[in-house]
Design an enzyme around this catalytic site. Structure first.
Site, short mmCIF file in Angstrom:
data_model
loop_
_atom_site.label_atom_id
_atom_site.label_comp_id
_atom_site.label_asym_id
_atom_site.label_seq_id
_atom_site.Cartn_x
_atom_site.Cartn_y
_atom_site.Cartn_z
N ASP A 1 34.95 46.97 34.86
CA ASP A 1 34.05 47.95 35.44
C ASP A 1 32.61 47.52 35.07
OD1 ASP A 1 32.91 50.13 36.68
OD2 ASP A 1 34.36 51.55 35.90
C1 NOJ Z 1 31.34 52.32 37.79
C2 NOJ Z 1 32.56 53.02 38.27
O1 NOJ Z 1 33.36 53.43 37.18
C3 NOJ Z 1 33.40 52.19 39.22
O2 NOJ Z 1 34.43 52.98 39.75
C4 NOJ Z 1 32.54 51.61 40.32
O3 NOJ Z 1 33.31 50.90 41.23
C5 NOJ Z 1 31.48 50.73 39.68
N1 NOJ Z 1 30.66 51.53 38.79
C6 NOJ Z 1 30.58 50.07 40.70
O4 NOJ Z 1 29.77 51.02 41.29
#
Ligand code: NOJ
Length: 761
Positions: free
Chosen positions: A291
């Site tokens: 993530d």
């Molecule tokens: C953080 C989030 O937890 C995730 O779900 C997302 O895809 C990414 N940021 C990118 O925006």
């Protein structure tokens, strides 16, 4: 001076391969897919043989390239980045791609990822709303349309579906998933992967699906986003894992690891999760992305001593690509190899997985998109129609006393549409929306005005204003709003009450603003935020007929409202055509048939209150466990009313005994006993009466949504086999089936009363 390879990468790749990966999507049989995958690996290895350590680390590095951030062209040209996220403009994507293909030493194309969560230009209902449709087919179609818009724009990969089971509505991200139930969650996970990705990676007009967040993110204690999670092995296997298993079986090409720490280890650094469970047991053969900043976060979490160790642990655990805002920790991988802290084979394995994804997507042959085609696909009216259909199917009629709904269009002369969400574009679309067409978004007020055009005078008043906290980093995408002055506040409130007074029908639209739901939008209370209750009181005091539309990403505490309002329609965040879907439902042009994918609590004090809990030693007291409130929910999981009524006959089994390796069929007949056409979702719940572990009092195992005309009947059949009744047993550490009696219920929600026993041998 930059060294150029002897052969340009494309030519080298073309020479090494017998089956061009560009045909990947055309033939999709398992044998062909295996052959194509093997050919892709061969091509990837040939390319890896030419790469420096820095170029390898570059392929594993993904960076944010949002329009409001500094450009990354130099890093791309230097081969320091293999993937970008948050660019969605086809022209800008082509520009970046040209830099990668024409300026970087090996000319390896970039992989573009984006949060295509519930649409790109056309916005579908939020995933929790899509799940409420209990209609995997419409969800698959919606995600296929989202994929078409993304792929035409040059995006190759969606960070979706979010398949985290969520049983606590305080957690803002409950809106992004399919709710509390592993079976519904699995059906929705598979449908979304099929929609996004098509039958195989590289299918034309589709993107790689990236189910997330592996694993257990939805178990956030207190609903506090990112908080450490503790889960038993049995909960992991029986509750949180099934949607991932379903997504992987559907072919998902990517998995995103999770932020939080699970059982005292950051998920991003868990070998057990990513290597043993995901790749070993589940057989996942795609690539894993962290993530955003998840790799570096290990330092903030005081798990890794520094960034280099964080990078080493993340890669060793099984992440292949690092998503980061700012410099990537994976830039330290070459030094780690040189210092003997990281086997080059581990680095190569990750690079191979990323390159295979690029090859299977056909990027080496077709790195660019046609901007004119993108414009056409993004404007496709069929996508808008589908958005309306999906929104109509996601609506849940929570409450309808005395047939308050549907409204009779001919009987309304002066309509007042009141509330802060009545005419707000952003709040109709919901969170995880970045480049919608705002002008064409149909709010509830607009939908009602269009529906009543020429028949009634429609007045629209917000009444109150909701606070809009935009999660940091996303300000540039967020709605802009000027806070009302005290004078405005009083004037708008008075105008809303005045509109109510002169109306002969009021539609009140209340709930949560876009930014009050989603990531970093936990709620400590589930009551209607802001001054909405005061508005409700004032509007109710006019004594005019009123119905309530809720727009929100979670169940809200409406216990005090329920006895005072005759009808409540839950619209979630319904998307681009959401307001038209709501208007059509209010006036009975469509009959709501969605069902709750989450148990709806009476108050925040009952949370968590999912339905699939185990029995206590006093099961007869289950409804009175609190001294100050009932312990039953306000609405059960699976609840949803209709303008018509249904009769579900007692279920029967073709055989009373399930033999080892066999299957039985449960049948039930459903009849539309009312006066209008409508949909019912027939749900099958099971319960094991005795065995080697405590099992939930009820578990959803199958469902079917049917449309019936008045008087029409249909026989619904569910196949029941050992796999359906099995579970993962913590003492024996395996999946098993306990022989004995099972209760099987069918009905319209988790309180289904029609029972048939089954004996399992
Ligand atoms: C953080 C989030 O937890 C995730 O779900 C997302 O895809 C990414 N940021 C990118 O925006």
């Amino acid at each position: 001076m930059k060294a150029r390879p002897l052969l340009p990468a494309l030519a080298a790749l073309a020479l090494c391969c017998t089956v061009p990966a560009s045909i990947a999507a055309k033939e999709t049989g398992p044998v062909n897919q295996t052959k194509q995958a093997e050919a892709a690996h061969t091509r990837a290895r040939a390319l890896i043989a030419q790469m420096t350590l820095a170029e390898k680390a570059g392929q594993l590095s993904q960076a944010f390239a949002a329009p409001f951030l500094p450009p990354l062209d130099d890093a791309v040209a230097a081969g320091r980045l293999g993937s970008l996220l948050f660019v969605s403009d086809p022209a800008r994507i082509n520009q970046y791609q040209r830099v990668a293909v024409e300026k970087s030493r090996l000319g390896i194309p970039l992989l573009f990822g984006f949060d295509v969560i519930h649409g790109l230009r056309t916005i579908f209902p939020v995933p929790l709303g899509l799940a409420a449709s209990f209609d995997p087919a419409v969800v698959e179609q919606a995600q296929a349309a989202a994929a078409a818009e993304a792929r035409a724009s040059g995006i190759h990969w969606a960070f979706a579906p979010m398949v985290d089971i969520a049983r606590d509505p305080r957690w803002g991200r409950i809106v992004e998933g399919a709710g509390e139930d592993p079976h519904l969650g699995s059906e929705m996970a598979a449908a979304q992967v099929r929609g996004l990705q098509g039958p195989a990676i590289g299918t034309s007009g589709r993107v790689i699906a990236g189910p997330k967040h592996f694993l257990g993110y939805g178990a956030a204690p207190g609903g506090r986003d990112y908080e450490p999670v503790s889960l038993s092995d049995a909960e992991i296997r029986n509750v949180y894992l099934p949607p991932f298993t379903a997504a992987i079986r559907a072919g998902a090409g990517n998995i995103m690891s999770a932020y939080m720490d699970i059982n005292q280890q950051p998920a991003v650094a868990s070998n057990w999760l990513l290597d043993d469970l995901l790749r070993g047991e589940l057989g996942f053969d795609g690539f894993v992305v962290s993530d955003a900043n998840g790799v570096q976060n290990q330092v903030a979490q005081h798990f890794a001593a520094d960034e280099a160790e964080a990078a080493q642990r993340a890669l060793m655990a099984g992440n292949d690509m690092e998503m980061a805002l700012g410099p990537n920790a994976f830039a330290r991988l070459p030094a780690l190899v040189e210092q003997g802290r990281l086997p080059v084979a581990v680095l190569d394995r990750a690079v191979e997985r990323v390159l295979v994804a690029k090859i299977r997507m056909g990027l080496f042959e077709h790195p660019y998109v046609d901007e004119a085609v993108a414009a056409r696909v993004l404007a496709d009216p069929a996508h808008r129609d589908l958005a309306q259909q999906a929104a109509e199917r996601s609506l849940v009629l929570l409450h309808n006393q005395g047939g308050a709904l549907p409204l009779k269009p001919g009987a309304v002369r002066r309509m007042a549409v009141i509330g802060p969400l009545a005419d707000s574009v952003a709040d109709t679309l919901g969170p995880w929306v970045f480049v919608p067409d705002k002008a064409e978004t149909v709010t509830v007020a607009r939908g009602i005005s269009e529906r009543l055009a020429g028949q009634a005078v429609v007045t629209v008043e917000p009444g109150v204003q909701l606070r809009r906290a935009i999660p940091s980093g996303l300000e540039a995408f967020g709605p802009t709003q000027t806070a009302w002055t005290e004078e405005d506040r009083q004037a708008r409130f008075a105008a809303a009450v005045a509109a109510a007074r002169t109306a002969d029908q009021i539609v009140l639209v209340l709930g949560e603003a876009q930014s009050q739901s989603g990531e970093r939008a936990s709620a400590s209370d589930l009551k209607l935020p802001g001054e909405q209750l005061r508005l409700l009181d004032a509007v109710l005091a006019t004594g005019k007929p009123i119905v309530l539309v809720l727009i929100a990403g979670r169940p809200l505490d409406i216990s005090a409202i329920l006895p005072r309002v005759p009808a409540i329609l839950m619209a979630w965040y319904p998307g681009t055509r959401g307001g038209m879907a709501v208007a059509r439902a209010l006036f009975g042009d469509v009959n709501p048939g969605g069902k709750l994918p989450v148990t709806w609590p009476r108050s925040v004090g009952q949370v968590p209150i999912h339905y699939a809990r185990s029995l206590t030693h006093t099961p007869d007291r289950a409804d009175s466990l609190y001294h100050d409130a009932p312990s039953t929910p306000l609405f059960p999981f699976g609840h949803g009313l209709s303008y018509t009524s249904f009769r579900i006959d007692p279920p029967t089994l073709d055989q009373p005994v399930l033999k080892p390796g066999g299957a039985v069929t449960l049948s039930t007949r459903i009849t539309n006993s009312g006066t209008s056409e409508g949909d019912e979702v027939v749900q099958l719940y099971i319960h094991q009466r005795a065995g080697r572990a405590m099992r939930p009092a009820r578990e959803l195992k199958a469902f079917q949504r049917v449309t019936l005309r008045p008087g029409e009947s249909r026989t619904i059949r569910f196949r029941i086999d050992g796999a359906m009744l099995s579970y993962w047993n913590a003492s024996e550490r395996r999946t098993l089936l306990d022989p004995g009696r099972f209760d099987l219920w069918v009905g319209p929600d988790a309180q289904a009363a029609q029972l048939v026993p089954l004996q399992v041998e």
